[in-house]
Design a protein around this motif. Structure first.
Motif, PDB file in Angstrom:
ATOM      1  N   MET A   1       0.738  -1.172   0.040  1.00  0.00           N
ATOM      2  CA  MET A   1      -0.115  -0.001   0.059  1.00  0.00           C
ATOM      3  C   MET A   1       0.839   1.320  -0.024  1.00  0.00           C
ATOM      4  O   MET A   1       0.531   2.315  -0.930  1.00  0.00           O
ATOM      5  N   GLN A   2       1.952   1.027   0.729  1.00  0.00           N
ATOM      6  CA  GLN A   2       2.762   2.394   0.753  1.00  0.00           C
ATOM      7  C   GLN A   2       3.591   2.590  -0.434  1.00  0.00           C
ATOM      8  O   GLN A   2       3.669   3.657  -1.002  1.00  0.00           O
TER       9      GLN A   2
ATOM     10  N   MET B   1       3.010   5.943  -3.529  1.00  0.00           N
ATOM     11  CA  MET B   1       4.126   6.721  -4.168  1.00  0.00           C
ATOM     12  C   MET B   1       4.162   6.382  -5.644  1.00  0.00           C
ATOM     13  O   MET B   1       4.008   7.660  -6.267  1.00  0.00           O
ATOM     14  N   ALA B   2       3.892   5.233  -6.045  1.00  0.00           N
ATOM     15  CA  ALA B   2       3.974   4.827  -7.403  1.00  0.00           C
ATOM     16  C   ALA B   2       2.709   5.623  -8.412  1.00  0.00           C
ATOM     17  O   ALA B   2       2.789   5.683  -9.255  1.00  0.00           O
ATOM     18  N   THR B   3       1.546   6.010  -7.532  1.00  0.00           N
ATOM     19  CA  THR B   3       0.344   6.779  -8.192  1.00  0.00           C
ATOM     20  C   THR B   3       0.266   8.078  -8.167  1.00  0.00           C
ATOM     21  O   THR B   3      -0.818   8.533  -8.264  1.00  0.00           O
TER      22      THR B   3
ATOM     23  N   VAL C   1       9.080   9.512  -9.268  1.00  0.00           N
ATOM     24  CA  VAL C   1       9.322   8.644  -8.068  1.00  0.00           C
ATOM     25  C   VAL C   1      10.183   7.597  -8.771  1.00  0.00           C
ATOM     26  O   VAL C   1       9.976   7.043  -9.771  1.00  0.00           O
ATOM     27  N   CYS C   2      11.028   7.238  -7.797  1.00  0.00           N
ATOM     28  CA  CYS C   2      11.824   6.179  -8.099  1.00  0.00           C
ATOM     29  C   CYS C   2      12.407   5.370  -7.155  1.00  0.00           C
ATOM     30  O   CYS C   2      12.640   5.735  -5.979  1.00  0.00           O
TER      31      CYS C   2
ATOM     32  N   ASP D   1      -8.003   2.097  -7.815  1.00  0.00           N
ATOM     33  CA  ASP D   1      -8.189   2.488  -9.135  1.00  0.00           C
ATOM     34  C   ASP D   1      -7.221   3.367  -9.800  1.00  0.00           C
ATOM     35  O   ASP D   1      -7.228   3.824 -10.906  1.00  0.00           O
ATOM     36  N   ALA D   2      -6.257   3.731  -8.918  1.00  0.00           N
ATOM     37  CA  ALA D   2      -5.301   4.708  -9.458  1.00  0.00           C
ATOM     38  C   ALA D   2      -4.272   4.190 -10.187  1.00  0.00           C
ATOM     39  O   ALA D   2      -3.844   3.111 -10.142  1.00  0.00           O
ATOM     40  N   PRO D   3      -4.117   4.706 -11.515  1.00  0.00           N
ATOM     41  CA  PRO D   3      -3.006   4.325 -12.237  1.00  0.00           C
ATOM     42  C   PRO D   3      -1.586   4.366 -11.829  1.00  0.00           C
ATOM     43  O   PRO D   3      -1.305   5.459 -11.028  1.00  0.00           O
ATOM     44  N   VAL D   4      -0.866   3.313 -12.067  1.00  0.00           N
ATOM     45  CA  VAL D   4       0.493   3.248 -11.588  1.00  0.00           C
ATOM     46  C   VAL D   4       1.428   4.058 -12.420  1.00  0.00           C
ATOM     47  O   VAL D   4       1.423   3.674 -13.733  1.00  0.00           O
ATOM     48  N   ARG D   5       1.813   5.217 -12.243  1.00  0.00           N
ATOM     49  CA  ARG D   5       2.768   6.027 -13.357  1.00  0.00           C
ATOM     50  C   ARG D   5       4.095   5.922 -13.205  1.00  0.00           C
ATOM     51  O   ARG D   5       4.723   6.275 -14.145  1.00  0.00           O
TER      52      ARG D   5
END
Length: 325
Positions: free
Chosen positions: A4-5, A9-11, A19-20, A299-303
């Motif tokens: 979840m954490q 960050m990834a979304t 983010v890396c 539902d958030a896209p992983v960017r």
């Protein structure tokens, strides 16, 4: 970090965000960040491009300031409820790895808050517990991955700030300690500094089994659902509680770690590997609501999916800066 954490960050949204992930553990990442901060050449290049480095974790003093405030808030609530008399000293039990949150409690005490003891609660990575008991800080040990990942730390950054105060603000002494940590992985603060620290601090640790048992016990007794980090502090308190009124600091939502929380309250059952399915079961089992910031992650896209080695953080940083231009 927990799944979840990672998603939080990834979304991330926004065109000025990058983010890396860093290959390694918390210590690798934080050490790399500090090296970036200390590099004057990098600072100059960033300034030329219109940027300046900062940090959202407790490297930055700005992280500690609001944490100081809620020690005073917690005390005021107890006084308003007449659980304590104004001026009565209380204990705070703090789950910590990087020593930021509990250091804020130390500053609150220095500012006048009636604090008896600050209890440093560690998980299986008990480098801080051993330090408070012996005066020797030694990171030359096995690094353990636990269900309380934000405490999986062997290089506790904010302890340096405490040593500065406990040594009478002797910067040269603190530099010697930090050089020992860098070159040998250990240092010994000596008898006097150890005694000074012991006036305000004590410490304890909890195994995975003890933390899970504490989490389950709190739920069965009160109906409250705590996260795996808070459970470490609860377990330490359960082993050493005395007559002094104590406040246990809760650090995160249990829904950031739904599988491990389910394992604790339903031992023997295997939780779903999917975190959102586990969160739904946790909600039903405990009659609590999934926090909206967690719920929307499904539902958030992983960017962002980039990963770099710890030695490539500077290159990754400048790539991000260029992408914003």
């Amino acid at each position: 970090v927990a799944d979840m954490q990672k998603l939080q960050m990834a979304t991330q949204k926004g065109e000025n965000v990058s983010v890396c992930a860093v290959r390694g553990n918390f210590d690798d990442a934080q050490t790399g960040v500090k090296q970036l901060f200390a590099n004057t050449e990098i600072a100059f290049k960033l300034k030329t491009a219109g940027y300046k480095l900062s940090s959202a974790n407790s490297i930055n003093w700005g992280r500690l300031v609001p944490q100081i405030a809620y020690y005073f808030w917690a005390y005021s609530v107890l006084a308003q409820k007449e659980t304590i008399k104004p001026g009565e000293a209380i204990d705070f039990i703090v789950p910590t790895g990087n020593f930021g949150d509990i250091l804020a409690g130390y500053y609150a005490k220095r500012m006048g808050l009636p604090v008896n003891r600050l209890v440093c609660a560690s998980n299986s990575n008990r480098v801080l517990t051993d330090f408070f008991k012996t005066g020797v800080y030694d990171k030359n040990r096995e690094f353990k991955k636990t269900s309380s990942p934000s405490m999986d730390i062997l290089i506790s950054s904010n302890l340096e700030r405490l040593l500065f105060e406990a040594s009478g603000r002797d910067a040269a002494a603190v530099i010697r300690f930090m050089e020992g940590l860098k070159n040998e992985g250990r240092y010994n603060v000596g008898t006097e500094i150890k005694k000074t620290i012991a006036r305000d601090f004590s410490a304890g640790s909890a195994s995975e089994e003890q933390a899970f048992a504490a989490l389950s016990n709190v739920f069965e007794r009160t109906g409250e659902v705590i996260d795996t980090h808070t459970a470490v502090a609860q377990a330490v308190y359960d082993k050493s509680k005395g007559k002094t009124i104590s406040v246990i600091l809760a650090t995160a939502s249990p829904y950031k770690f739904p599988q491990d929380v389910l394992l604790a309250i339903e031992p023997g059952k295997t939780p779903p590997t999917n975190g959102f399915e586990a969160a739904k079961i946790l909600s039903e089992r405990t009659n609590t609501n999934i926090p909206e910031p967690i719920k929307v992650l499904s539902d958030a896209p992983v960017r962002f999916t980039a990963t770099c080695n710890k030695d490539d953080m500077a290159e990754t940083l400048f790539s991000a800066v260029e992408s914003w231009s």
